[in-house]
Design a protein around this motif. Structure first.
Motif, PDB file in Angstrom:
ATOM      1  N   LEU A  12       0.814  -1.213   0.000  1.00  0.00           N
ATOM      2  CA  LEU A  12       0.000   0.000   0.000  1.00  0.00           C
ATOM      3  C   LEU A  12       0.850   1.267   0.000  1.00  0.00           C
ATOM      4  CD1 LEU A  12      -2.981  -0.892   2.367  1.00  0.00           C
ATOM      5  CD2 LEU A  12      -2.667  -1.354  -0.065  1.00  0.00           C
ATOM      6  N   GLY A  13       2.164   1.111   0.119  1.00  0.00           N
ATOM      7  CA  GLY A  13       3.047   2.249  -0.039  1.00  0.00           C
ATOM      8  C   GLY A  13       3.253   2.664  -1.481  1.00  0.00           C
ATOM      9  N   GLU A  14       2.747   1.857  -2.425  1.00  0.00           N
ATOM     10  CA  GLU A  14       2.862   2.172  -3.845  1.00  0.00           C
ATOM     11  C   GLU A  14       1.763   3.153  -4.255  1.00  0.00           C
ATOM     12  OE1 GLU A  14       5.169   1.271  -5.833  1.00  0.00           O
ATOM     13  OE2 GLU A  14       6.120  -0.484  -4.921  1.00  0.00           O
ATOM     14  N   GLY A  15       2.162   4.245  -4.890  1.00  0.00           N
ATOM     15  CA  GLY A  15       1.183   5.254  -5.284  1.00  0.00           C
ATOM     16  C   GLY A  15       0.166   4.761  -6.284  1.00  0.00           C
ATOM     17  N   SER A  16       0.547   3.787  -7.110  1.00  0.00           N
ATOM     18  CA  SER A  16      -0.384   3.281  -8.119  1.00  0.00           C
ATOM     19  C   SER A  16      -1.603   2.611  -7.495  1.00  0.00           C
ATOM     20  CB  SER A  16       0.334   2.291  -9.050  1.00  0.00           C
ATOM     21  OG  SER A  16       0.990   1.282  -8.306  1.00  0.00           O
ATOM     22  N   VAL A  17      -1.452   2.100  -6.264  1.00  0.00           N
ATOM     23  CA  VAL A  17      -2.601   1.514  -5.567  1.00  0.00           C
ATOM     24  C   VAL A  17      -3.670   2.577  -5.356  1.00  0.00           C
ATOM     25  CG1 VAL A  17      -3.392   0.512  -3.381  1.00  0.00           C
ATOM     26  CG2 VAL A  17      -1.261  -0.305  -4.432  1.00  0.00           C
ATOM     27  N   TRP A  18      -3.243   3.749  -4.893  1.00  0.00           N
ATOM     28  CA  TRP A  18      -4.210   4.791  -4.552  1.00  0.00           C
ATOM     29  C   TRP A  18      -4.730   5.507  -5.790  1.00  0.00           C
ATOM     30  CZ3 TRP A  18      -6.042   3.855  -0.062  1.00  0.00           C
ATOM     31  CH2 TRP A  18      -5.245   3.177   0.862  1.00  0.00           C
ATOM     32  N   GLU A  19      -3.941   5.557  -6.857  1.00  0.00           N
ATOM     33  CA  GLU A  19      -4.476   6.069  -8.119  1.00  0.00           C
ATOM     34  C   GLU A  19      -5.608   5.172  -8.613  1.00  0.00           C
ATOM     35  OE1 GLU A  19      -1.519   7.216 -11.149  1.00  0.00           O
ATOM     36  OE2 GLU A  19      -0.019   6.950  -9.582  1.00  0.00           O
ATOM     37  N   ALA A  20      -5.393   3.852  -8.516  1.00  0.00           N
ATOM     38  CA  ALA A  20      -6.434   2.915  -8.934  1.00  0.00           C
ATOM     39  C   ALA A  20      -7.650   3.010  -8.022  1.00  0.00           C
ATOM     40  CB  ALA A  20      -5.879   1.489  -8.934  1.00  0.00           C
ATOM     41  N   ALA A  21      -7.407   3.203  -6.732  1.00  0.00           N
ATOM     42  CA  ALA A  21      -8.525   3.328  -5.791  1.00  0.00           C
ATOM     43  C   ALA A  21      -9.366   4.558  -6.109  1.00  0.00           C
ATOM     44  CB  ALA A  21      -7.992   3.395  -4.360  1.00  0.00           C
ATOM     45  N   LYS A  33      -9.047   5.607   5.259  1.00  0.00           N
ATOM     46  CA  LYS A  33      -8.420   5.945   3.980  1.00  0.00           C
ATOM     47  C   LYS A  33      -9.221   5.357   2.815  1.00  0.00           C
ATOM     48  CE  LYS A  33      -3.553   6.576   5.290  1.00  0.00           C
ATOM     49  NZ  LYS A  33      -3.638   6.553   6.765  1.00  0.00           N
ATOM     50  N   TRP A  34      -9.569   4.070   2.917  1.00  0.00           N
ATOM     51  CA  TRP A  34     -10.338   3.452   1.837  1.00  0.00           C
ATOM     52  C   TRP A  34     -11.711   4.107   1.688  1.00  0.00           C
ATOM     53  CZ3 TRP A  34      -8.340   0.426  -1.777  1.00  0.00           C
ATOM     54  CH2 TRP A  34      -7.127  -0.229  -1.522  1.00  0.00           C
ATOM     55  N   GLU A  35     -12.329   4.429   2.807  1.00  0.00           N
ATOM     56  CA  GLU A  35     -13.623   5.118   2.756  1.00  0.00           C
ATOM     57  C   GLU A  35     -13.486   6.462   2.046  1.00  0.00           C
ATOM     58  OE1 GLU A  35     -16.702   4.345   3.759  1.00  0.00           O
ATOM     59  OE2 GLU A  35     -16.426   2.503   4.931  1.00  0.00           O
ATOM     60  N   ALA A  36     -12.395   7.177   2.337  1.00  0.00           N
ATOM     61  CA  ALA A  36     -12.188   8.485   1.709  1.00  0.00           C
ATOM     62  C   ALA A  36     -12.007   8.376   0.199  1.00  0.00           C
ATOM     63  CB  ALA A  36     -10.976   9.171   2.336  1.00  0.00           C
ATOM     64  N   PHE A  37     -11.549   7.203  -0.264  1.00  0.00           N
ATOM     65  CA  PHE A  37     -11.366   6.991  -1.702  1.00  0.00           C
ATOM     66  C   PHE A  37     -12.618   6.404  -2.358  1.00  0.00           C
ATOM     67  CE2 PHE A  37      -7.120   7.988  -0.667  1.00  0.00           C
ATOM     68  CZ  PHE A  37      -6.403   8.191  -1.835  1.00  0.00           C
ATOM     69  N   GLY A  38     -13.707   6.343  -1.618  1.00  0.00           N
ATOM     70  CA  GLY A  38     -14.980   5.931  -2.199  1.00  0.00           C
ATOM     71  C   GLY A  38     -15.329   4.473  -2.016  1.00  0.00           C
ATOM     72  N   PHE A  39     -14.579   3.752  -1.179  1.00  0.00           N
ATOM     73  CA  PHE A  39     -14.844   2.338  -0.928  1.00  0.00           C
ATOM     74  C   PHE A  39     -15.717   2.159   0.304  1.00  0.00           C
ATOM     75  CE2 PHE A  39     -11.459   1.973  -3.859  1.00  0.00           C
ATOM     76  CZ  PHE A  39     -11.273   0.646  -4.231  1.00  0.00           C
ATOM     77  N   ASN A  40     -16.416   1.038   0.335  1.00  0.00           N
ATOM     78  CA  ASN A  40     -17.070   0.570   1.554  1.00  0.00           C
ATOM     79  C   ASN A  40     -16.052  -0.320   2.257  1.00  0.00           C
ATOM     80  OD1 ASN A  40     -19.141  -0.081   3.444  1.00  0.00           O
ATOM     81  ND2 ASN A  40     -19.444  -2.025   2.378  1.00  0.00           N
TER      82      ASN A  40
END
Length: 301
Positions: free
Chosen positions: A180-189, A227-234
């Motif tokens: 989860l330290g990879e930025g591409s994870v959060w871009e995809a999220a 964090k996941w909630e802030a990116f639009g996930f349940n």
């Protein structure tokens, strides 16, 4: 650096063993599980050790922690056909933390995607089972992974493709916590949240250790669910070794069809092997001795 800023000297050394963890008291904020390993979980771990013995090396701790999550997906949740791995109507599973491939190989062999005897050739010359899963080479593998941070972006693409093609296929992506330290994870999220990909579920193998030491010292993740909630996930937190808890959550996914789901699986690195549990030095072994292998067999007897 201000007076209030923590000094790097205040952090524990990365090679320092983590302290003993308290008993598991529930999924939220917990570090240790009391869920007993049943016969099936032990069997799958023995298949992992079979491959380790064949190859003489491999990722031990990283393969033991996600066994239950992968097991429940293939036993109780996903649609697939071992005799037709590319069946268009299947659900997709991507092991983004590709170094934990032995857990996936064990389940795929158990389900008949390829013979269990193939595990004996793990990482040997001409074997199709390498140290990271390869698409087009290993039956049942949906994406080549190993360079971390790629699985969720691929999963987003698969979920979008299913929507465009009018399929109801679901996509499950298992990520490591260090990954989860990879930025591409959060871009995809961000992309998954924007497109409201309810067919996408991200599972996080939250064992709190990576190869260099504790995640909390290298790149802290909390508050992870927020964090996941802030990116639009349940976001849902579970005991990642409790099959009943995992089955309850994963069979109900998506709880909200208008949002992707993040299942934070609190796990133990090396789960099932008492001397490897919670120890970063068992993340990977380049060479396993006869005594190492004997210990692994004893732990899972």
């Amino acid at each position: 650096m201000t007076a209030a800023s923590p000094s790097p000297l205040d952090l524990p050394p990365l090679d320092q063993a983590p302290p003993d963890l308290p008993p598991f008291e529930g999924p939220i904020g917990s570090d240790r599980s009391n869920a007993a390993l049943d016969a099936r979980s032990l069997h799958l771990r023995r298949l992992v050790v079979r491959a380790l013995e064949g190859g003489g090396r491999g990722h031990i701790g990283s393969s033991m922690s996600p066994v239950e999550a992968i097991r429940v997906l293939y036993d109780d949740v996903m649609r697939y056909r071992p005799d037709d791995p590319r069946w268009v109507g299947r659900d997709r599973f991507i092991l983004s933390k590709g170094h934990g491939c032995l857990a996936l190989y064990a389940v795929l062999a158990d389900k008949g995607f390829f013979p269990e005897a193939a595990l004996d050739d793990f990482c040997r010359f001409d074997s199709f089972l390498g140290g990271h899963p390869e698409y087009g080479k290993v039956p049942g593998v949906e994406a080549s992974t190993g360079a971390l941070g790629h699985g969720l972006p691929i999963g987003v693409g698969m979920a979008l493709a299913a929507r465009m093609q009018g399929r109801d296929s679901r996509v499950f992506v298992l990520l490591g916590d260090g990954e989860l330290g990879e930025g591409s994870v959060w871009e995809a999220a961000l992309c998954a949240g924007k497109h409201r990909l309810g067919s996408l579920t991200a599972l996080i193998d939250y064992n709190k250790l990576q190869s260099a030491g504790p995640v909390s010292a290298i790149q802290p993740l909390e508050p992870l669910a927020a964090k996941w909630e802030a990116f639009g996930f349940n976001a849902v937190e579970v005991d990642g070794h409790d099959v009943v808890d995992l089955r309850r959550v994963l069979t109900a996914a998506p709880a909200d069809p208008s949002r992707p789901t993040a299942v934070i699986c609190h796990t133990i690195k090396g789960r099932g092997v008492d001397f490897a549990e919670g120890r970063a030095e068992w993340h990977h072994k380049a060479k396993l001795s006869l005594s190492d292998l004997a210990g692994l067999h004893r732990a899972l007897a």
